[in-house]
Design a protein around this motif. Structure first.
Motif, PDB file in Angstrom:
ATOM      1  N   ASN A  96      62.556  42.051 -56.124  1.00 51.75           N
ATOM      2  CA  ASN A  96      61.664  43.219 -56.156  1.00 51.75           C
ATOM      3  C   ASN A  96      62.102  44.344 -55.225  1.00 51.75           C
ATOM      4  O   ASN A  96      61.362  45.311 -55.056  1.00 51.75           O
ATOM      5  CB  ASN A  96      60.236  42.791 -55.790  1.00 51.75           C
ATOM      6  N   LEU A  97      63.284  44.236 -54.646  1.00 53.96           N
ATOM      7  CA  LEU A  97      63.712  45.248 -53.681  1.00 53.96           C
ATOM      8  C   LEU A  97      64.289  46.498 -54.347  1.00 53.96           C
ATOM      9  O   LEU A  97      64.168  47.600 -53.815  1.00 53.96           O
ATOM     10  CB  LEU A  97      64.756  44.644 -52.727  1.00 53.96           C
ATOM     11  N   GLY A  98      64.927  46.346 -55.499  1.00 52.42           N
ATOM     12  CA  GLY A  98      65.482  47.511 -56.205  1.00 52.42           C
ATOM     13  C   GLY A  98      66.480  48.257 -55.354  1.00 52.42           C
ATOM     14  O   GLY A  98      67.409  47.681 -54.780  1.00 52.42           O
ATOM     15  N   ASP A  99      66.284  49.584 -55.229  1.00 53.33           N
ATOM     16  CA  ASP A  99      67.199  50.432 -54.465  1.00 53.33           C
ATOM     17  C   ASP A  99      67.136  50.161 -52.962  1.00 53.33           C
ATOM     18  O   ASP A  99      68.003  50.629 -52.213  1.00 53.33           O
ATOM     19  CB  ASP A  99      66.874  51.911 -54.713  1.00 53.33           C
ATOM     20  N   LEU A 100      66.122  49.422 -52.530  1.00 53.95           N
ATOM     21  CA  LEU A 100      65.972  49.136 -51.100  1.00 53.95           C
ATOM     22  C   LEU A 100      66.704  47.863 -50.682  1.00 53.95           C
ATOM     23  O   LEU A 100      66.589  47.449 -49.520  1.00 53.95           O
ATOM     24  CB  LEU A 100      64.486  49.004 -50.742  1.00 53.95           C
ATOM     25  N   LEU A 101      67.449  47.255 -51.605  1.00 58.90           N
ATOM     26  CA  LEU A 101      68.114  45.981 -51.317  1.00 58.90           C
ATOM     27  C   LEU A 101      69.014  46.076 -50.082  1.00 58.90           C
ATOM     28  O   LEU A 101      68.861  45.293 -49.133  1.00 58.90           O
ATOM     29  CB  LEU A 101      68.939  45.541 -52.528  1.00 58.90           C
ATOM     30  N   ILE A 102      69.938  47.024 -50.080  1.00 62.00           N
ATOM     31  CA  ILE A 102      70.884  47.150 -48.965  1.00 62.00           C
ATOM     32  C   ILE A 102      70.174  47.550 -47.671  1.00 62.00           C
ATOM     33  O   ILE A 102      70.414  46.928 -46.622  1.00 62.00           O
ATOM     34  CB  ILE A 102      72.003  48.159 -49.303  1.00 62.00           C
ATOM     35  N   PRO A 103      69.292  48.582 -47.685  1.00 61.02           N
ATOM     36  CA  PRO A 103      68.577  48.924 -46.446  1.00 61.02           C
ATOM     37  C   PRO A 103      67.786  47.761 -45.863  1.00 61.02           C
ATOM     38  O   PRO A 103      67.766  47.566 -44.642  1.00 61.02           O
ATOM     39  CB  PRO A 103      67.653  50.063 -46.887  1.00 61.02           C
TER      40      PRO A 103
ATOM     41  N   SER B 267      57.771  40.455 -41.382  1.00 63.65           N
ATOM     42  CA  SER B 267      57.847  39.493 -42.483  1.00 63.65           C
ATOM     43  C   SER B 267      56.600  39.570 -43.355  1.00 63.65           C
ATOM     44  O   SER B 267      56.690  39.557 -44.592  1.00 63.65           O
ATOM     45  CB  SER B 267      58.014  38.071 -41.934  1.00 63.65           C
ATOM     46  N   ILE B 268      55.433  39.663 -42.721  1.00 60.71           N
ATOM     47  CA  ILE B 268      54.174  39.790 -43.477  1.00 60.71           C
ATOM     48  C   ILE B 268      54.181  41.075 -44.287  1.00 60.71           C
ATOM     49  O   ILE B 268      53.799  41.096 -45.461  1.00 60.71           O
ATOM     50  CB  ILE B 268      52.956  39.754 -42.531  1.00 60.71           C
ATOM     51  N   LEU B 269      54.637  42.170 -43.652  1.00 58.43           N
ATOM     52  CA  LEU B 269      54.698  43.461 -44.350  1.00 58.43           C
ATOM     53  C   LEU B 269      55.608  43.372 -45.569  1.00 58.43           C
ATOM     54  O   LEU B 269      55.255  43.849 -46.655  1.00 58.43           O
ATOM     55  CB  LEU B 269      55.198  44.538 -43.380  1.00 58.43           C
ATOM     56  N   ALA B 270      56.788  42.753 -45.386  1.00 57.48           N
ATOM     57  CA  ALA B 270      57.746  42.653 -46.482  1.00 57.48           C
ATOM     58  C   ALA B 270      57.218  41.778 -47.615  1.00 57.48           C
ATOM     59  O   ALA B 270      57.336  42.130 -48.797  1.00 57.48           O
ATOM     60  CB  ALA B 270      59.067  42.093 -45.954  1.00 57.48           C
ATOM     61  N   LEU B 271      56.633  40.643 -47.271  1.00 56.02           N
ATOM     62  CA  LEU B 271      56.090  39.752 -48.296  1.00 56.02           C
ATOM     63  C   LEU B 271      54.949  40.416 -49.053  1.00 56.02           C
ATOM     64  O   LEU B 271      54.838  40.295 -50.274  1.00 56.02           O
ATOM     65  CB  LEU B 271      55.603  38.450 -47.649  1.00 56.02           C
ATOM     66  N   ASN B 272      54.103  41.143 -48.332  1.00 58.57           N
ATOM     67  CA  ASN B 272      52.964  41.808 -48.957  1.00 58.57           C
ATOM     68  C   ASN B 272      53.413  42.927 -49.899  1.00 58.57           C
ATOM     69  O   ASN B 272      52.796  43.154 -50.941  1.00 58.57           O
ATOM     70  CB  ASN B 272      52.041  42.376 -47.883  1.00 58.57           C
ATOM     71  N   LYS B 273      54.502  43.607 -49.536  1.00 60.54           N
ATOM     72  CA  LYS B 273      54.963  44.746 -50.333  1.00 60.54           C
ATOM     73  C   LYS B 273      55.879  44.335 -51.477  1.00 60.54           C
ATOM     74  O   LYS B 273      55.790  44.878 -52.580  1.00 60.54           O
ATOM     75  CB  LYS B 273      55.679  45.753 -49.428  1.00 60.54           C
ATOM     76  N   PHE B 274      56.762  43.357 -51.228  1.00 62.29           N
ATOM     77  CA  PHE B 274      57.810  43.056 -52.203  1.00 62.29           C
ATOM     78  C   PHE B 274      57.666  41.696 -52.883  1.00 62.29           C
ATOM     79  O   PHE B 274      58.424  41.402 -53.802  1.00 62.29           O
ATOM     80  CB  PHE B 274      59.182  43.121 -51.528  1.00 62.29           C
TER      81      PHE B 274
ATOM     82  N   VAL C  41      53.014  56.284 -47.051  1.00 60.07           N
ATOM     83  CA  VAL C  41      53.804  55.683 -48.135  1.00 60.07           C
ATOM     84  C   VAL C  41      53.123  55.832 -49.496  1.00 60.07           C
ATOM     85  O   VAL C  41      53.793  55.799 -50.535  1.00 60.07           O
ATOM     86  CB  VAL C  41      54.079  54.194 -47.856  1.00 60.07           C
ATOM     87  N   ASP C  42      51.793  56.006 -49.493  1.00 63.16           N
ATOM     88  CA  ASP C  42      51.101  56.182 -50.769  1.00 63.16           C
ATOM     89  C   ASP C  42      51.334  57.579 -51.347  1.00 63.16           C
ATOM     90  O   ASP C  42      51.064  57.818 -52.524  1.00 63.16           O
ATOM     91  CB  ASP C  42      49.597  55.923 -50.607  1.00 63.16           C
ATOM     92  N   LYS C  43      51.865  58.502 -50.529  1.00 63.34           N
ATOM     93  CA  LYS C  43      52.156  59.861 -51.000  1.00 63.34           C
ATOM     94  C   LYS C  43      53.506  59.940 -51.696  1.00 63.34           C
ATOM     95  O   LYS C  43      53.666  60.621 -52.704  1.00 63.34           O
ATOM     96  CB  LYS C  43      52.142  60.843 -49.821  1.00 63.34           C
ATOM     97  N   SER C  44      54.491  59.216 -51.134  1.00 63.54           N
ATOM     98  CA  SER C  44      55.837  59.220 -51.708  1.00 63.54           C
ATOM     99  C   SER C  44      56.618  58.023 -51.176  1.00 63.54           C
ATOM    100  O   SER C  44      56.507  57.682 -49.989  1.00 63.54           O
ATOM    101  CB  SER C  44      56.567  60.518 -51.352  1.00 63.54           C
ATOM    102  N   PRO C  45      57.451  57.384 -52.034  1.00 60.00           N
ATOM    103  CA  PRO C  45      58.256  56.244 -51.584  1.00 60.00           C
ATOM    104  C   PRO C  45      59.246  56.595 -50.474  1.00 60.00           C
ATOM    105  O   PRO C  45      59.680  55.713 -49.731  1.00 60.00           O
ATOM    106  CB  PRO C  45      59.006  55.820 -52.849  1.00 60.00           C
ATOM    107  N   ILE C  46      59.603  57.877 -50.368  1.00 61.32           N
ATOM    108  CA  ILE C  46      60.574  58.288 -49.350  1.00 61.32           C
ATOM    109  C   ILE C  46      60.073  58.001 -47.950  1.00 61.32           C
ATOM    110  O   ILE C  46      60.854  57.749 -47.017  1.00 61.32           O
ATOM    111  CB  ILE C  46      60.915  59.789 -49.501  1.00 61.32           C
ATOM    112  N   PHE C  47      58.754  57.995 -47.767  1.00 64.39           N
ATOM    113  CA  PHE C  47      58.195  57.741 -46.437  1.00 64.39           C
ATOM    114  C   PHE C  47      58.460  56.308 -45.986  1.00 64.39           C
ATOM    115  O   PHE C  47      58.610  56.054 -44.793  1.00 64.39           O
ATOM    116  CB  PHE C  47      56.697  58.045 -46.413  1.00 64.39           C
ATOM    117  N   PHE C  48      58.507  55.366 -46.928  1.00 60.91           N
ATOM    118  CA  PHE C  48      58.823  53.990 -46.552  1.00 60.91           C
ATOM    119  C   PHE C  48      60.267  53.895 -46.078  1.00 60.91           C
ATOM    120  O   PHE C  48      60.552  53.230 -45.071  1.00 60.91           O
ATOM    121  CB  PHE C  48      58.593  53.038 -47.727  1.00 60.91           C
ATOM    122  N   MET C  49      61.179  54.552 -46.791  1.00 61.87           N
ATOM    123  CA  MET C  49      62.585  54.541 -46.395  1.00 61.87           C
ATOM    124  C   MET C  49      62.763  55.177 -45.013  1.00 61.87           C
ATOM    125  O   MET C  49      63.477  54.643 -44.151  1.00 61.87           O
ATOM    126  CB  MET C  49      63.423  55.290 -47.422  1.00 61.87           C
ATOM    127  N   LEU C  50      62.112  56.317 -44.791  1.00 60.92           N
ATOM    128  CA  LEU C  50      62.213  56.989 -43.497  1.00 60.92           C
ATOM    129  C   LEU C  50      61.615  56.138 -42.381  1.00 60.92           C
ATOM    130  O   LEU C  50      62.144  56.089 -41.267  1.00 60.92           O
ATOM    131  CB  LEU C  50      61.520  58.355 -43.557  1.00 60.92           C
TER     132      LEU C  50
END
Length: 222
Positions: free
Chosen positions: A136-143, A185-192, A80-89
């Motif tokens: 803080n979700l931005g374009d990731l809100l719906i996903p 939940s921990i991952l989401a809170l830590n990231k967003f 994910v540190d290389k590109s945001p697309i990896f988080f979506m995938l």
């Protein structure tokens, strides 16, 4: 009680998990993280493949798919540190994994089990989590909304197995489902929301144990 084979695999898995926790949090060992993290799911996939030969083929395929997509998600999230697309995938991979877990759990649902209490608790939890993340979700809100829904469906479907499968199978799978929700939940809170102390350790510890308990529990169902 665990069988001798289960005890041996448990020791192996816990050693791999400990190695991942160390390599994922110690900077000088971070390069080994690219090996230790995938090994967790690879070991579970191999163990499940060997131990599930008497399982119904469709169920075996669904569980295998859940584990394979989980492994794919693990690998994608390492970049994910290389590109945001990896988080979506990675999010998509785990979404599919949860869908397969839901199919497996619903296959052994007990129509007499009433999940309304659990649904109410999970609804309050989901709204509270979403409230903290939404700005803080931005374009990731719906996903993210769809991902929250599918993981809540996963834990509800795990609960519906109560008294339909053996008690050990139900307890192990339900514990695994709860740990999965905690890890995500921990991952989401830590990231967003905000950086959390020791987040990498707590995320991987709960995630690794979640997958372990789910697989062990599914192997114990009739």
């Amino acid at each position: 009680m665990l069988t001798t084979t289960e005890k041996k695999f448990t020791i192996l898995f816990l050693l791999l998990l400990m190695a991942e926790l160390i390599c994922g949090s110690v900077e000088n060992l971070s390069r080994w993280h690219y090996l230790t993290k995938p090994l967790l799911l690879i070991s579970l996939i191999l163990y499940f493949f060997v131990q599930s030969k008497m399982m119904i083929l469709k169920t075996r395929i669904w569980i295998s798919n859940a584990l394979i997509f989980s492994l794919s998600g693990d690998v994608l999230l390492m970049f994910v540190d290389k590109s945001p697309i990896f988080f979506m995938l990675g999010l998509i991979s785990f979404f599919v994994a949860h869908v397969f877990y839901c199919l497996v759990f619903f296959r052994n649902r007990n129509p007499k089990t009433n999940p309304i209490g659990l649904i109410i608790v999970l609804t309050f939890y989901a709204f509270g989590l979403f409230y903290l993340l939404k700005n803080n979700l931005g374009d990731l809100l719906i996903p993210v909304v769809f991902y929250i829904l599918v993981i809540l469906l996963m834990i509800i479907s795990a609960f519906l197995r109560q008294k339909k499968v053996s008690q050990k199978s139900f307890i192990f799978v339900f514990i695994g489902a709860i740990l999965f929700v905690i890890s995500d939940s921990i991952l989401a809170l830590n990231k967003f929301y905000m950086p959390l102390p020791f987040s990498s350790i707590s995320i991987m510890l709960t995630y690794g144990l979640a997958q372990f308990f789910i697989v062990l529990g599914l192997l114990k169902q009739p």
